[in-house]
Write a protein that holds these residues in place. Structure first.
Motif, PDB file in Angstrom:
ATOM      1  N   LYS A  28      10.991   3.507   1.275  1.00  0.00           N
ATOM      2  CA  LYS A  28      10.811   2.052   1.742  1.00  0.00           C
ATOM      3  C   LYS A  28      12.181   1.175   1.553  1.00  0.00           C
ATOM      4  O   LYS A  28      12.235   0.661   2.530  1.00  0.00           O
ATOM      5  CB  LYS A  28       9.789   1.359   0.791  1.00  0.00           C
ATOM      6  CG  LYS A  28       8.373   1.582   1.503  1.00  0.00           C
ATOM      7  CD  LYS A  28       7.391   0.715   0.656  1.00  0.00           C
ATOM      8  CE  LYS A  28       6.031   0.905   1.141  1.00  0.00           C
ATOM      9  NZ  LYS A  28       5.176  -0.001   0.442  1.00  0.00           N
ATOM     10  N   ASP A  29      12.621   1.347   0.612  1.00  0.00           N
ATOM     11  CA  ASP A  29      14.053   0.550   0.251  1.00  0.00           C
ATOM     12  C   ASP A  29      15.155   1.124   1.065  1.00  0.00           C
ATOM     13  O   ASP A  29      15.944   0.410   1.874  1.00  0.00           O
ATOM     14  CB  ASP A  29      14.628   0.767  -1.152  1.00  0.00           C
ATOM     15  CG  ASP A  29      13.503   0.297  -2.289  1.00  0.00           C
ATOM     16  OD1 ASP A  29      12.828  -0.755  -1.814  1.00  0.00           O
ATOM     17  OD2 ASP A  29      13.800   0.753  -3.114  1.00  0.00           O
TER      18      ASP A  29
ATOM     19  N   GLY B  21       0.894  -1.215   0.016  1.00  0.00           N
ATOM     20  CA  GLY B  21       0.041   0.004  -0.135  1.00  0.00           C
ATOM     21  C   GLY B  21       0.784   1.296  -0.011  1.00  0.00           C
ATOM     22  O   GLY B  21       1.903   1.325   0.421  1.00  0.00           O
ATOM     23  N   PHE B  22       0.369   2.288  -0.577  1.00  0.00           N
ATOM     24  CA  PHE B  22       0.841   3.686  -0.627  1.00  0.00           C
ATOM     25  C   PHE B  22       0.996   4.137   0.801  1.00  0.00           C
ATOM     26  O   PHE B  22       0.197   4.260   1.678  1.00  0.00           O
ATOM     27  CB  PHE B  22       0.308   4.486  -1.209  1.00  0.00           C
ATOM     28  CG  PHE B  22       0.865   6.069  -1.416  1.00  0.00           C
ATOM     29  CD1 PHE B  22       1.927   6.151  -2.267  1.00  0.00           C
ATOM     30  CD2 PHE B  22       0.310   6.974  -0.812  1.00  0.00           C
ATOM     31  CE1 PHE B  22       2.441   7.558  -2.362  1.00  0.00           C
ATOM     32  CE2 PHE B  22       0.909   8.366  -0.865  1.00  0.00           C
ATOM     33  CZ  PHE B  22       2.091   8.388  -1.635  1.00  0.00           C
TER      34      PHE B  22
END
Length: 235
Positions: free
Chosen positions: A155-156, A72-73
């Motif tokens: 995120k990474d 999800g965003f």
């Protein structure tokens, strides 16, 4: 992996943890495929599961982070746990299959509170062209340098940071980190006596079985008194 925790809602409907492994080694960041809806994921041969790394320093560690995938965003991938593999203890041209308990942090107190988050099994092989150069590199090059890695998204970045440092960054200055180091030192002090006793037994060879043996010697001539005693006994 075995025994991963359930991090997705709706487990009664079959919605379980979607696990993947993030790998950080020196300046490389890679990840496996996502295995959906299972607490004991298996990466089959046709999935993305094997990687080849080129070593810049022999003391570098391989960091493995296990995450629950969230697509999800604005949602970050949930950290399940991490492990750090020290390659200095491995011998070249040998294949190892290793099992590691998964923890969220290197803090001993937090590990005792939270317990292991499952088990991960990995297979490693170390190929070295020049073993002499590998052994001398630790002396000539010193400790591994600090390496910065570029990633595409936030995120990474969080995945890579959690993979290397865990949930709690032990390199930052804080009272909690200082207390954690003190607790670890106190743990070592409790077992200091046993380590000292083992070293004494090893170095001084104390506490082992006694060996009794006879030393042969040549017979000596009997004295006059001994001959008289023998005659009295014969009578």
């Amino acid at each position: 992996c075995e025994g991963l925790p359930q991090l997705d809602s709706g487990g009664f409907a079959g919605n379980k943890t979607d696990a993947f492994v993030n790998v950080v080694y020196e300046d490389c960041v890679v990840r496996t495929d996502v295995i959906d809806d299972t607490l004991s994921p298996r990466w089959m041969p046709w999935t993305k599961r094997a990687f080849i790394f080129h070593t810049m320093h022999t003391s570098s560690e391989i960091f493995l982070g296990i995450f629950d995938y969230d697509g999800g965003f604005g949602n970050d991938h949930d950290l399940i746990g991490r492990v750090a593999v020290d390659l200095a203890n491995l011998r070249p041209r040998m294949e190892y299959v290793l099992d590691y308990a998964i923890y969220k942090t290197a803090k001993m107190s937090k590990r005792d509170e939270q317990g292991p988050q499952g088990i991960i099994t990995i297979r490693l092989r170390l190929d070295v062209d020049d073993e002499r150069r590998m052994l001398l590199s630790n002396v000539l090059e010193g400790p591994p340098p600090r390496i910065h890695v570029n990633v595409e998204s936030r995120k990474d970045f969080l995945c890579s940071r959690y993979t290397v440092t865990g949930k709690y960054n032990m390199e930052t200055y804080s009272i909690a980190n200082l207390n954690s180091y003190v607790e670890e030192l106190m743990t070592y002090s409790e077992i200091r006596f046993y380590i000292y006793d083992a070293l004494v037994n090893l170095l001084l060879w104390r506490g082992h079985f006694a060996i009794n043996f006879r030393v042969p010697c040549s017979p000596r001539d009997k004295t006059t008194e001994e001959e008289e005693d023998d005659e009295d006994e014969s009578k």
